[in-house]
Write a protein that holds these residues in place. Sequence first.
Motif, PDB file in Angstrom:
ATOM      1  N   ALA A 231      32.542  48.811  52.485  1.00 58.45           N
ATOM      2  CA  ALA A 231      31.977  47.583  53.063  1.00 58.45           C
ATOM      3  C   ALA A 231      30.454  47.625  53.138  1.00 58.45           C
ATOM      4  O   ALA A 231      29.811  46.589  53.332  1.00 58.45           O
ATOM      5  N   THR A 232      29.859  48.810  52.964  1.00 53.01           N
ATOM      6  CA  THR A 232      28.395  48.907  52.905  1.00 53.01           C
ATOM      7  C   THR A 232      27.808  48.039  51.789  1.00 53.01           C
ATOM      8  O   THR A 232      26.636  47.665  51.863  1.00 53.01           O
ATOM      9  N   VAL A 233      28.619  47.702  50.773  1.00 54.80           N
ATOM     10  CA  VAL A 233      28.115  46.846  49.684  1.00 54.80           C
ATOM     11  C   VAL A 233      27.602  45.503  50.212  1.00 54.80           C
ATOM     12  O   VAL A 233      26.811  44.835  49.546  1.00 54.80           O
TER      13      VAL A 233
ATOM     14  N   ASN B 288      25.484  54.986  55.727  1.00 54.08           N
ATOM     15  CA  ASN B 288      26.392  53.868  55.989  1.00 54.08           C
ATOM     16  C   ASN B 288      27.659  53.985  55.156  1.00 54.08           C
ATOM     17  O   ASN B 288      28.746  53.645  55.615  1.00 54.08           O
ATOM     18  N   GLY B 289      27.485  54.441  53.894  1.00 55.14           N
ATOM     19  CA  GLY B 289      28.644  54.629  53.026  1.00 55.14           C
ATOM     20  C   GLY B 289      29.644  55.591  53.650  1.00 55.14           C
ATOM     21  O   GLY B 289      30.851  55.357  53.632  1.00 55.14           O
TER      22      GLY B 289
ATOM     23  N   VAL C 210      25.111  54.398  43.456  1.00 54.40           N
ATOM     24  CA  VAL C 210      24.508  55.729  43.601  1.00 54.40           C
ATOM     25  C   VAL C 210      24.149  56.058  45.046  1.00 54.40           C
ATOM     26  O   VAL C 210      23.630  57.133  45.314  1.00 54.40           O
ATOM     27  N   THR C 211      24.402  55.142  45.992  1.00 47.99           N
ATOM     28  CA  THR C 211      24.185  55.497  47.397  1.00 47.99           C
ATOM     29  C   THR C 211      25.524  55.636  48.135  1.00 47.99           C
ATOM     30  O   THR C 211      25.746  56.608  48.845  1.00 47.99           O
ATOM     31  N   ILE C 212      26.433  54.657  47.953  1.00 42.43           N
ATOM     32  CA  ILE C 212      27.690  54.685  48.703  1.00 42.43           C
ATOM     33  C   ILE C 212      28.606  55.804  48.206  1.00 42.43           C
ATOM     34  O   ILE C 212      29.237  56.498  49.010  1.00 42.43           O
ATOM     35  N   ILE C 213      28.647  56.000  46.885  1.00 39.70           N
ATOM     36  CA  ILE C 213      29.545  57.036  46.354  1.00 39.70           C
ATOM     37  C   ILE C 213      29.184  58.428  46.897  1.00 39.70           C
ATOM     38  O   ILE C 213      30.055  59.132  47.407  1.00 39.70           O
ATOM     39  N   PRO C 214      27.894  58.843  46.854  1.00 40.55           N
ATOM     40  CA  PRO C 214      27.585  60.141  47.478  1.00 40.55           C
ATOM     41  C   PRO C 214      27.954  60.169  48.963  1.00 40.55           C
ATOM     42  O   PRO C 214      28.413  61.205  49.463  1.00 40.55           O
ATOM     43  N   GLY C 215      27.781  59.058  49.663  1.00 40.84           N
ATOM     44  CA  GLY C 215      28.156  59.011  51.074  1.00 40.84           C
ATOM     45  C   GLY C 215      29.641  59.304  51.262  1.00 40.84           C
ATOM     46  O   GLY C 215      30.028  60.116  52.104  1.00 40.84           O
TER      47      GLY C 215
ATOM     48  N   GLU D  90      24.911  65.442  60.231  1.00 43.00           N
ATOM     49  CA  GLU D  90      24.902  64.024  60.566  1.00 43.00           C
ATOM     50  C   GLU D  90      24.986  63.186  59.290  1.00 43.00           C
ATOM     51  O   GLU D  90      24.715  63.667  58.198  1.00 43.00           O
ATOM     52  N   TYR D  91      25.356  61.893  59.473  1.00 41.41           N
ATOM     53  CA  TYR D  91      25.559  61.014  58.316  1.00 41.41           C
ATOM     54  C   TYR D  91      24.340  60.968  57.397  1.00 41.41           C
ATOM     55  O   TYR D  91      24.457  60.894  56.181  1.00 41.41           O
ATOM     56  N   ASN D  92      23.142  60.987  57.993  1.00 43.58           N
ATOM     57  CA  ASN D  92      21.934  60.884  57.184  1.00 43.58           C
ATOM     58  C   ASN D  92      21.744  62.051  56.227  1.00 43.58           C
ATOM     59  O   ASN D  92      20.920  61.992  55.326  1.00 43.58           O
ATOM     60  N   ASP D  93      22.520  63.135  56.411  1.00 42.46           N
ATOM     61  CA  ASP D  93      22.351  64.304  55.545  1.00 42.46           C
ATOM     62  C   ASP D  93      23.152  64.200  54.250  1.00 42.46           C
ATOM     63  O   ASP D  93      23.152  65.141  53.451  1.00 42.46           O
TER      64      ASP D  93
END
Lengths: 94, 553
Positions: free
Chosen positions: B77-79, B70-71, B296-301, B320-323
């Motif tokens: 905005a994922t926050v 999502n990030g 630690v989730t959005i920044i790597p995204g 894909e995004y999930n990767d």
Amino acid sequence: MSEPVQPGQPQTTVETGSRMQRLFDLRYVIGALMGVYGIVLVIRGLIDGPEELARAAGVSINLWTGIGLLVVAAIFLVWGITRPLGIDVEENID
Amino acid sequence: MLRLNPGWLDYTLLALYFVVVLGIGVVARRAVGTSADFLLAGRSLPAWVTGLAFVAANLGATEIIGMAANGAEYGVATVHYYWIGAVPAMVFLGIVMMPFYYRSKVRSVPEFLRLRFGNYTHVLNAIVFAVASVLIAGVNLYALAIVLNALLGWPEFLGIVVSAAVVLVYIGFGGLGSAIYGEVLQFFVILAGLVPLAIVAVRSVGGFSALADKVTASALGEEGLHAWQGTGVGDVTNPIGANWVSIVLGLGFVLSFGYWTTNFAEIQRALSAKDRSASQRTPLIAAFPKILIPAVTIIPGLVALIAIPNFGNEGAGGLEYNDAIPALIGQLLPEGVLGIALTGLFASFMAGVAANVSSLNTVVTYDLLQPYLAKGRSDRYYLNAGRVVTAVGVVIAIFTALLAADFNNIMTYLQSLFGIFNAPIFATFILGMFWKRTSGWGGFAGLLTGVLAGALVFILAEAGAVDFGSGIATSFYQAGAAFLVDVVVTVVVSLATAKPEPERLAGIVYGVPGADGVVPTLRQPKERVWYRKPVLLGGLALALTVVLNIVFA
């Protein structure tokens, strides 16, 4: 504490209730695992060569993560030693 | 491209984690003497343990990998999934609802519905929860198998069976107690892997300001860096694709309150706390890590989006995004930290599966077997039943995972359907806890029609009869419809049917004294030290969330 008890439903007693905690203090488990991980990473970080550094954008990431994990381990071990189970401050509930 | 090359050191770190988790299960077995020890962890745990387990139970890998995705897709905005979509509901649970749950001495969320509304509502809710738990555990297992296949080259079947076997062993031995202890450990291992990854990821693109410049220049644009800019009604330009009203009401209110305040896999952690004050503090303590996890989730995204060519553009041969997280682990982490991050991924998958399995066995044993299918047996019988259900649940989850491998889209639909079941239930609980007049039939009719209303909106949107703009907006409206219909129908039917008998209300509805004379109110427990005061903790969490929302507006 007097709270309604459902008929026919076994309620745990204090003795069985605290068995899990008396068996082992989770703080020592966290401290030990993080401590071992920390020591391994610090050693690995000290022998990291230019190849590992380049991979991690120039950050000595093994060393720093290892130090961070050792700090977390130390906090939990110190907490466990200074406040052993069983002398928890009594709490007031209605 | 995703394949990792872990060294022997990485595998050693992973193996050490498995040894410790299995060890917890084996030792915890000695703490299990009754069904209550196995299924409720004996209501003996301190608040910091249940609090971290509360947050870890939701830190499954589908969550971590999905939020990084999502990030990359929606930007900062994922926050909203954390700050609007979790923290307010967690604070509400801790301060307002937990006192009612804990005082009622229920052993599960469905059991509260049984006390308050009777058997129909209870059975409906218990069955839906049991089916959903098994299927979601299966989806988690399948997701793990895909990642193992991509990263390590393990065959999918092997990945599914090995991880299911580990979960089965430690929960089958130690029950909820070892599930919770395992989750707390998982919390630390997950962060020990994700925090270094986020740090290296930011450094690899040249620091935070370079990251911001590059995101602005990417497909996300300037608004990819803002949570609230571009969410005006009728003028949505933010990548999240929903206006602020549907974010606040749909995600922030209906979806998140439905999940956080009634999902038994979460509430179970708080119910196993040692006293009422500790149970109230469980979600409040969990709120603080929850506020910080997006870092630690959005920044790597975001880093994956700008650093990996064609990221999210599968048509052009990109990942894909999930990767996002697996790809960055492979590119950036050297031997050592790589092993920790890999262990963290494993830990997060197992946290998700373990939370589902350990709540499933409680609901099946205490909500389906004990009151209906196998009444009045010895406690030994229910203890063994709990163990058998654990094993059967894991086996069904394995089959679900194998099924998901062939019918991936079906699983996506199933998960949307469970979202539909979750949305109206908060309305039923809040009316049941605070409005004496809510009758058994009112609760049942409201819940049923609420689910149907949500399902109707979902079907209409799928068929293209209505269009809300984006998938996220659709789920917000669907949840909103389910919630409104539940409230209206519950109120109307309650007023049209007989008043509930006084014993259905005693001690579990606001202001109605229990058999012991104690009147349930919102009076908070008296605590001497500040960090044990629920209202203060909740206020701090909310204040921090407000500040962060302003900073990232």
